[in-house]
Design a protein around this motif. Structure first.
Motif, PDB file in Angstrom:
ATOM      1  N   SER A 217       0.750  -1.259  -0.030  1.00  0.00           N
ATOM      2  CA  SER A 217       0.253  -0.045  -0.295  1.00  0.00           C
ATOM      3  C   SER A 217       0.816   1.073   0.069  1.00  0.00           C
ATOM      4  CB  SER A 217      -0.897   0.036   1.469  1.00  0.00           C
ATOM      5  OG  SER A 217      -1.943  -1.222   1.011  1.00  0.00           O
ATOM      6  N   VAL A 218       2.065   1.303   0.754  1.00  0.00           N
ATOM      7  CA  VAL A 218       2.521   2.384   0.903  1.00  0.00           C
ATOM      8  C   VAL A 218       3.629   2.351  -0.122  1.00  0.00           C
ATOM      9  CG1 VAL A 218       4.781   3.420   1.146  1.00  0.00           C
ATOM     10  CG2 VAL A 218       3.537   2.668   3.938  1.00  0.00           C
ATOM     11  N   LYS A 219       3.804   1.289  -1.523  1.00  0.00           N
ATOM     12  CA  LYS A 219       4.448   1.645  -2.909  1.00  0.00           C
ATOM     13  C   LYS A 219       3.281   2.099  -3.931  1.00  0.00           C
ATOM     14  CE  LYS A 219       7.240  -2.098  -2.256  1.00  0.00           C
ATOM     15  NZ  LYS A 219       7.894  -3.591  -2.288  1.00  0.00           N
TER      16      LYS A 219
ATOM     17  N   PHE B  29       2.078   7.043  -6.518  1.00  0.00           N
ATOM     18  CA  PHE B  29       1.255   8.143  -6.379  1.00  0.00           C
ATOM     19  C   PHE B  29       1.738   9.752  -6.348  1.00  0.00           C
ATOM     20  CE2 PHE B  29      -2.306  11.137  -5.182  1.00  0.00           C
ATOM     21  CZ  PHE B  29      -2.917  11.327  -6.908  1.00  0.00           C
ATOM     22  N   HIS B  30       2.173   9.530  -4.699  1.00  0.00           N
ATOM     23  CA  HIS B  30       2.558  11.214  -4.468  1.00  0.00           C
ATOM     24  C   HIS B  30       4.474  10.682  -3.853  1.00  0.00           C
ATOM     25  CE1 HIS B  30       2.658  14.918  -1.371  1.00  0.00           C
ATOM     26  NE2 HIS B  30       2.659  15.207  -2.748  1.00  0.00           N
ATOM     27  N   PRO B  31       5.167  10.608  -4.199  1.00  0.00           N
ATOM     28  CA  PRO B  31       6.506  10.548  -4.057  1.00  0.00           C
ATOM     29  C   PRO B  31       7.061  11.415  -2.467  1.00  0.00           C
ATOM     30  CG  PRO B  31       6.411  11.015  -6.749  1.00  0.00           C
ATOM     31  CD  PRO B  31       5.928  11.035  -6.009  1.00  0.00           C
ATOM     32  N   ALA B  32       6.554  12.051  -2.145  1.00  0.00           N
ATOM     33  CA  ALA B  32       6.557  12.864  -1.160  1.00  0.00           C
ATOM     34  C   ALA B  32       5.733  12.432  -0.204  1.00  0.00           C
ATOM     35  CB  ALA B  32       6.841  14.209  -1.276  1.00  0.00           C
TER      36      ALA B  32
END
Length: 88
Positions: A68-70, A75-78
């Protein structure tokens, strides 16, 4: 303070984390009971940070909190994510 998304398959843990964060002055703007929903809620609400359970049952191809984190990071690298687990 910060806006927060709480992701955990255990409702009691979502309630406990939410209560703790709200006592600290944060606003829980969304909750999710599985990793797939967590990704969708992140995209919808764009919280300041996420609390993510590591071990959750598989749902729609999302096996656990790590996957899920991946999905959120894709979607939003930051994105800021705090991993939480009750397992040793």
């Amino acid at each position: 303070m910060a806006t927060v998304l709480v992701v955990d398959d255990a409702k009691v843990m979502r309630i406990n984390v939410k209560n703790m964060l709200e006592k600290l002055g944060h606003e829980v703007i969304a909750e999710a009971g599985n990793g797939y929903s967590g990704i969708e809620q992140y995209k919808e609400h764009l919280p300041d940070f996420v609390t993510m359970d590591i071990t959750m049952p598989s749902d729609r191809g999302i096996a656990d909190g790590i996957d899920s984190v991946k999905g959120i990071i894709d979607f939003h690298p930051a994105a800021k994510i705090i991993m939480i687990t009750s397992h040793g």
